[in-house]
Motif scaffolding. Structure first.
Motif, PDB file in Angstrom:
ATOM      1  N   ARG A 167       0.382   4.996  -4.793  1.00  0.00           N
ATOM      2  CA  ARG A 167       1.743   5.104  -4.248  1.00  0.00           C
ATOM      3  C   ARG A 167       2.698   4.103  -4.886  1.00  0.00           C
ATOM      4  NH1 ARG A 167       0.810   5.808   2.324  1.00  0.00           N
ATOM      5  NH2 ARG A 167      -0.181   7.879   2.225  1.00  0.00           N
ATOM      6  N   THR A 168       2.176   2.903  -5.257  1.00  0.00           N
ATOM      7  CA  THR A 168       3.064   1.857  -5.783  1.00  0.00           C
ATOM      8  C   THR A 168       3.259   1.950  -7.292  1.00  0.00           C
ATOM      9  OG1 THR A 168       1.160   0.367  -5.936  1.00  0.00           O
ATOM     10  CG2 THR A 168       2.491   0.239  -3.936  1.00  0.00           C
TER      11      THR A 168
ATOM     12  N   CYS B 162       6.803   2.689  -8.308  1.00  0.00           N
ATOM     13  CA  CYS B 162       7.704   1.568  -7.991  1.00  0.00           C
ATOM     14  C   CYS B 162       7.578   0.463  -9.038  1.00  0.00           C
ATOM     15  CB  CYS B 162       7.381   1.012  -6.600  1.00  0.00           C
ATOM     16  SG  CYS B 162       7.703   2.197  -5.276  1.00  0.00           S
TER      17      CYS B 162
END
Length: 295
Positions: A118-119, A122
Motif C-alpha cells: 500500500r505504501t 506513496c
C-alpha cells in the motif's frame, strides 16, 4: 536411581548366594546322617549350630536391608515420577506458547507485506516531494545563518568596573555604596553618582563585588536586583587589620532592571582609597533576542 537398582540387585544376589550355601550345607548334613545310627538322625552336630545361626542372622539382615532399600527406591521413584510429570507439563505449555508466537509472527508478516504494497506508491510520490523539502530546509538554514550574523552585528557590548576612593566610616542601613571611580563603563549602564547599574538590554549578566572592612570594623553588603538580595558579602577586621569580603552572581535581567551593592547594617565601615580595594563590576554574558532584530 540406577545406582539404587544396582544395589538392590547386589543384595538379592548375596541373599541367593547365602541361601544356596545354606541349602548346600543342609544337603551335605543329610548325606552325612545317612551313615549314622538311627538315633543320630535329626540331630545337627553341635559344632555346626553357630554356623547355622550366623547364616540365619545374615539372611535376616539382608532381608531387612532389602526392605529398607525397597522403600527408599519407591519413594525416589515417586519423587522422580512427579518431577518428570511436571517437566512434561512445562514442555507442553512451552510448545503451546511457541505455536501461538508462530501464529502471531505469521500474521505480522502478512500485515507488513500488505502495508508495503500500500505504501509503495506513496514512497514514489514522496521522492519528488523530498527534493522540494530539501530546498525549503536549505532556505531555512540560510535564513538562520543570516539571523545569527545580524545578531552578532547588533549584539550590545556592556561591561563596567567601578572602585571606591573614599571610606564609608558610618554607612547607613540599606544604603547604596557608591563606587565613584569608574574604570570601565561600556554601554553606559553604570551610574557613578548613585552606584546603580541599569540594564541597557535584556539578557544574562554576571556581577561581582569586593569590599574591604576598615581596621577593627566590619561590613556586611548585599548585591540587590530591583531592591531584592541576590548575594551577600561579609568582612570583619580585627587586631588593627582590615578584612576582605566578596560575592559573584549570575542573573537574568530585563531591560531597565537595576543592580546595586547595599550596606545592610547601620554604622558599618567600608574602606576606600586611591588603591581601589573595594570594587563593583558586571558585564553582559548573553543578550536576550526574544524580539526579532530588524536589519
Amino acid at each position: 536411581m540406577l545406582s539404587f537398582l544396582m544395589v538392590k540387585e547386589q543384595l538379592r544376589s548375596k541373599m541367593v548366594f547365602l541361601l544356596l550355601l545354606y541349602m548346600t550345607w543342609i544337603t551335605s548334613v543329610e548325606s552325612n546322617q545317612k551313615n549314622r545310627h538311627f538315633g543320630d538322625i535329626g540331630r545337627v552336630p553341635a559344632d555346626n549350630e553357630p554356623i547355622i545361626r550366623e547364616l540365619i542372622k545374615r539372611v535376616e539382615v539382608l532381608e531387612a536391608r532389602d526392605v529398607t532399600h525397597t522403600q527408599v527406591l519407591e519413594e525416589l521413584e515417586k519423587k522422580h515420577r512427579k518431577e518428570i510429570d511436571e517437566l512434561k507439563l512445562e514442555l507442553a505449555n512451552q510448545k503451546h506458547e511457541i505455536t501461538i508466537l508462530r501464529k502471531k509472527s505469521a500474521g505480522r508478516s502478512r500485515l507488513i507485506a500488505i502495508l508495503m504494497r500500500r505504501t509503495k506508491p506513496c514512497v514514489e510520490s514522496c521522492v519528488t516531494g523530498s527534493e522540494e523539502t530539501g530546498s525549503d530546509i536549505q532556505n531555512l538554514s540560510d535564513e538562520s545563518k543570516v539571523n545569527r550574523i545580524r545578531r552578532s552585528m547588533n549584539e550590545a557590548k556592556i561591561a563596567f568596573t567601578a572602585g571606591l576612593t573614599h571610606t564609608f566610616s558610618h554607612a547607613g542601613a540599606h544604603q547604596n555604596i557608591v563606587f565613584d571611580h569608574v574604570e570601565t563603563n561600556t554601554g553606559n549602564g553604570y551610574n557613578p553618582h548613585n552606584g546603580v547599574f541599569t540594564a541597557p538590554v535584556s539578557g544574562l549578566y554576571l556581577f561581582y563585588t569586593s569590599v574591604l572592612a576598615d581596621n577593627n570594623r566590619e561590613v556586611w553588603c548585599q548585591v540587590v536586583v530591583n531592591g531584592k538580595n541576590k548575594g551577600s558579602a561579609y568582612a570583619r577586621g580585627t587586631d588593627g587589620r582590615h578584612d576582605q569580603g566578596s560575592q559573584a552572581i549570575i542573573v537574568q535581567l530585563q531591560q531597565g532592571d537595576d543592580v546595586a551593592v547595599q550596606n545592610v547594617a547601620a554604622d558599618d565601615a567600608i574602606y576606600g582609597s586611591d588603591g581601589i580595594y573595594s570594587t563593583f563590576s558586571g558585564f553582559l554574558l548573553q543578550q536576550d533576542y526574544s524580539q526579532n532584530i530588524v536589519g
